[in-house]
Scaffold this active site. Sequence first.
Site, PDB file in Angstrom:
ATOM      1  N   ASN A  98      25.288  38.277  31.594  1.00  7.85           N
ATOM      2  CA  ASN A  98      26.075  39.327  30.948  1.00  7.85           C
ATOM      3  C   ASN A  98      26.970  38.750  29.852  1.00  7.85           C
ATOM      4  OD1 ASN A  98      25.160  41.313  32.865  1.00  7.85           O
ATOM      5  ND2 ASN A  98      26.506  40.330  34.344  1.00  7.85           N
TER       6      ASN A  98
ATOM      7  N   ASP B 287      35.172  52.567  33.646  1.00  8.94           N
ATOM      8  CA  ASP B 287      34.853  51.145  33.759  1.00  8.94           C
ATOM      9  C   ASP B 287      33.950  50.766  32.581  1.00  8.94           C
ATOM     10  OD1 ASP B 287      33.860  48.648  34.401  1.00  8.94           O
ATOM     11  OD2 ASP B 287      33.459  49.114  36.506  1.00  8.94           O
TER      12      ASP B 287
ATOM     13  N   GLU C  79      31.395  54.814  34.910  1.00  3.69           N
ATOM     14  CA  GLU C  79      31.229  53.671  34.021  1.00  3.69           C
ATOM     15  C   GLU C  79      30.926  54.245  32.643  1.00  3.69           C
ATOM     16  OE1 GLU C  79      28.391  50.802  35.657  1.00  3.69           O
ATOM     17  OE2 GLU C  79      29.216  51.192  37.642  1.00  3.69           O
TER      18      GLU C  79
ATOM     19  N   LYS D 233      32.298  39.100  31.555  1.00  2.00           N
ATOM     20  CA  LYS D 233      30.978  39.398  30.971  1.00  2.00           C
ATOM     21  C   LYS D 233      31.016  39.064  29.475  1.00  2.00           C
ATOM     22  CE  LYS D 233      29.662  41.934  34.928  1.00  2.00           C
ATOM     23  NZ  LYS D 233      29.864  43.108  35.750  1.00  2.00           N
TER      24      LYS D 233
ATOM     25  N   HIS E 245      30.336  46.839  30.868  1.00  2.92           N
ATOM     26  CA  HIS E 245      29.169  46.452  30.055  1.00  2.92           C
ATOM     27  C   HIS E 245      29.232  46.989  28.631  1.00  2.92           C
ATOM     28  CE1 HIS E 245      27.179  44.526  33.384  1.00  2.92           C
ATOM     29  NE2 HIS E 245      27.722  45.479  34.125  1.00  2.92           N
TER      30      HIS E 245
ATOM     31  N   HIS F 227      29.443  51.317  40.174  1.00  2.00           N
ATOM     32  CA  HIS F 227      29.429  49.953  40.702  1.00  2.00           C
ATOM     33  C   HIS F 227      30.074  49.860  42.095  1.00  2.00           C
ATOM     34  CE1 HIS F 227      30.807  45.621  40.662  1.00  2.00           C
ATOM     35  NE2 HIS F 227      29.609  45.478  40.131  1.00  2.00           N
TER      36      HIS F 227
ATOM     37  N   SER G 249      25.643  49.642  34.798  1.00  5.04           N
ATOM     38  CA  SER G 249      25.302  48.229  34.876  1.00  5.04           C
ATOM     39  C   SER G 249      23.838  47.956  35.173  1.00  5.04           C
ATOM     40  CB  SER G 249      26.179  47.548  35.922  1.00  5.04           C
ATOM     41  OG  SER G 249      25.970  48.112  37.198  1.00  5.04           O
TER      42      SER G 249
HETATM   43  C1  PLP Z   1      30.558  43.216  37.009  1.00  6.29           C
HETATM   44  C2  PLP Z   1      31.164  44.543  37.199  1.00  6.29           C
HETATM   45  C3  PLP Z   1      32.419  44.681  37.804  1.00  6.29           C
HETATM   46  C4  PLP Z   1      33.131  43.539  38.449  1.00  6.29           C
HETATM   47  O1  PLP Z   1      33.662  42.632  37.523  1.00  6.29           O
HETATM   48  P1  PLP Z   1      33.831  41.110  37.960  1.00  6.29           P
HETATM   49  O2  PLP Z   1      34.789  40.553  36.964  1.00  6.29           O
HETATM   50  O3  PLP Z   1      32.481  40.500  37.877  1.00  6.29           O
HETATM   51  O4  PLP Z   1      34.379  41.090  39.354  1.00  6.29           O
HETATM   52  C5  PLP Z   1      32.971  45.938  37.853  1.00  6.29           C
HETATM   53  N1  PLP Z   1      32.319  47.007  37.366  1.00  6.29           N
HETATM   54  C6  PLP Z   1      31.109  46.903  36.806  1.00  6.29           C
HETATM   55  C7  PLP Z   1      30.429  48.124  36.282  1.00  6.29           C
HETATM   56  C8  PLP Z   1      30.482  45.676  36.712  1.00  6.29           C
HETATM   57  O5  PLP Z   1      29.265  45.582  36.187  1.00  6.29           O
END
Ligand code: PLP
Length: 376
Positions: A33, A195, A166, A229, A198, A119, A170
């Site tokens: 990522n 969120d 989101e 990411k 991505h 997620h 993801s």
């Molecule tokens: C990866 C991810 C997280 C968690 O983030 P980390 O920093 O890896 O703990 C939260 N939400 C989504 C949609 C993700 O893809």
Amino acid sequence: MRQPENELAELNQASLLRKLATRDGSLQNFSSNDYLGLASHPRIKKCYQDAIGQYGAGSTASRLICGSLPPHRELESLIANAKGTEAALTFSTGYATSVGTITAVVKKGDTVILDKLCHASLIDGARMSGATLRVFPHNHLDKLESLLASSARKSTPDSRILVITESIFSMDGDAAPLQEIATLTRKHGSLLMVDEAHALGVIGPTGMGLAEQLGIQDQIDFHMGTLGKAAGVAGGYLAASQAWVDLLVNRARSFIYSTAPPPAQAAAAAEAIRLIRDEDGRALRKQLWQNIETFRDAAKRPHPCASAIVPWMIGASDDAVALSTQLRQLGFLVPAIRYPTVPPHTARLRITLNATHDPESVRQLAAAIQHTADAR
Ligand SMILES: *Cc1c(COP(=O)(O)O)cnc(C)c1O
């Protein structure tokens, strides 16, 4: 008593057993990522190294004890500024951000309304909060609206209703209808958490995500994301009004009861946010989107891609694992994503494009996937 060996055998039987493999540097990596290549970018590495020299290796305590150092404040003010909010708070990981935020904002008697494909960290936060959980089918606005209406009818003047989605999903790489979700949420007087894990670095004029792209940052109550990411470092952030951030400082247990992220990590993440927003970030984003287009053309995908994540649907877990193994033998690292990360019978390959991929290897991967998938 149940024995772990039996559980492992059951997982193996269902082609759902997972194992940690050390990354093989000789493979072309289409699974990370690190969308802009910032994890190994000279600017980020130098900033990280210099900050270790200045602040040492670790933060030594929770933020509320003596773990708050200038880089933490600098990172948070940069993020708040970029998101157009009064304040921001950073956590050790995105996972800790989701769980800490949701459990601080809602409790028993409140309601959380989530997209079905949210997620695990968001689902876990919602479950741990004790609030009533409502789930709408992926991106289904009518169902969201009816859940908002029925939750509002049952709520008391004091209770909270929190909608969570989101911006870019993801495991499917598609976008939420964020403008419509924001409008519906406001119409019903509810709160919205988005969120952007991505979308940060990938989407938006300064890479701040889908809300920035749509010009609706001011319609979102809680902007969440990860710094692990596209930002290439580690950590998570939550940007919101000052009052909400002050409440998180008092109530988010994953923030309060955890050693602060190393100050050098915060300094490197701050440099990553600056980079994402300046001309270096713009150039990397352009390369990334060229690679996404190259893959789409070469793989003859019918629809434009909404993000750097391209799911290649397979269905059965064992088929997806077999295909991933074949691709590995051809020199490509492309993970098979299985239940419970995705719903049962929707196993897939998850291809992620990065700015640092060589376009020729992107074309080779598209050809290899078509070839191996067709040969099955
Ligand atoms: C990866 C991810 C997280 C968690 O983030 P980390 O920093 O890896 O703990 C939260 N939400 C989504 C949609 C993700 O893809």
